[in-house]
Each structure stands twice: as structure tokens, then as C-alpha cells.
Scaffold this active site. Structure first.
Site, PDB file in Angstrom:
ATOM      1  N   GLU A  15       0.820  -1.215   0.000  1.00 31.53           N
ATOM      2  CA  GLU A  15       0.000   0.000   0.000  1.00 31.53           C
ATOM      3  C   GLU A  15       0.853   1.265   0.000  1.00 31.53           C
ATOM      4  OE1 GLU A  15      -3.322   0.445  -0.205  1.00 31.53           O
ATOM      5  OE2 GLU A  15      -3.755  -1.695  -0.265  1.00 31.53           O
ATOM      6  N   CYS A  24      -6.340   7.532  -5.035  1.00 33.81           N
ATOM      7  CA  CYS A  24      -5.630   6.365  -5.544  1.00 33.81           C
ATOM      8  C   CYS A  24      -5.973   6.157  -7.019  1.00 33.81           C
ATOM      9  CB  CYS A  24      -5.990   5.123  -4.724  1.00 33.81           C
ATOM     10  SG  CYS A  24      -7.672   4.528  -5.007  1.00 33.81           S
TER      11      CYS A  24
END
Length: 143
Positions: A15, A24
Site C-alpha cells: 500500500e 488512488c
């Protein structure tokens, strides 16, 4: 079973940790080590301690989901890999996945099929940017 240090470190590597809110690849506001939700808005900043606390909080939900949805016994690394996947694709995605069906059907030793099922979740934002992560999750599953 809960994610151990190996699984937590794996998830943090996958991550990354970003202390300022960002969108994202899928267009979702995110902060820390992949934390999403109403607490993440443009301009929000957190400390590393807050990122760690968010991850601990977020992981509980995904650990519980994997423990509830998987009906066969898992090794620690299998738990780590599945929680990482669920964390990334969401509980609903994991619950509906062919990977979960294959594992629950007793096919977790079919390396080729299970790896193929992990790799079905390679797209984010319509682009195949997650293939390497899925391959690493699959490798962790069999470690």
C-alpha cells in the site's frame, strides 16, 4: 486468525504510507497505508502514529471478513495474503470472488488455479496496474 507482523509489513509495502490524503488509481480518497472512508478528505494530513492506528483499526474489519468467509483452515501466510487482497479489493469483492469459491471448495493446493484467481483482480482505475501485487500475494499464500 489475525494478520501477523509479516502480513502487516507486507501490506504496508504494497500500500505504501502517504501522510496526506490523495486519490488512488481507482479515484478513491486514501491516506496512511490504504485507509479510505469518510475520514479521508482533500487536505487531510496525519502523522505516522495516526497511520499505524488507522491500519490497525482497518485491518480488524478485513481479518474478521476473511475469518468469516473462508470455511477451510488457513496457514498464517494464507491469512496474510487473503487479508491483503480483501483490504485492496474490498470485502464485497472478496466475498464474490472465484478465489474464495476455489479455496472454500478445497482447491487451495491447486497453485495454478489459485494464482490465476488472485490475478483476476489486477485492474485499478481500468488499468492492469496490480498484477505484480497479485503475484506477490499469491506467492505469500504459498510461502
Amino acid at each position: 486468525m489475525k494478520v501477523d507482523k509479516v502480513g502487516r509489513d507486507f501490506l504496508i509495502r504494497e500500500e505504501g504510507v502517504v501522510l496526506k490524503a490523495y486519490k488512488c488509481a481507482a479515484g478513491v480518497w486514501t491516506i496512511g497505508a490504504g485507509s479510505t472512508g469518510r475520514h479521508v478528505k482533500p487536505g487531510v494530513k496525519i502523522t505516522m502514529q495516526q497511520a499505524e492506528a488507522l491500519l490497525t483499526h482497518d485491518l480488524k474489519r478485513f481479518e474478521e471478513a476473511v475469518a468469516t468467509l473462508v470455511t477451510v483452515e488457513l496457514t498464517q501466510n494464507q491469512t496474510n495474503a487473503l487479508v491483503s487482497l480483501a483490504f485492496n479489493i474490498g470485502i464485497n469483492g472478496f466475498a464474490k470472488s472465484s478465489l474464495l469459491r476455489e479455496i472454500n471448495a478445497g482447491n487451495k493446493d491447486d497453485v495454478e488455479r489459485i494464482t490465476e484467481c488472485f490475478c483476476m483482480w489486477r485492474n485499478a482505475g481500468g488499468k492492469p496496474i496490480l498484477l505484480k501485487r497479485r503475484q506477490r500475494e499469491s506467492a505469500l499464500f504459498y510461502k
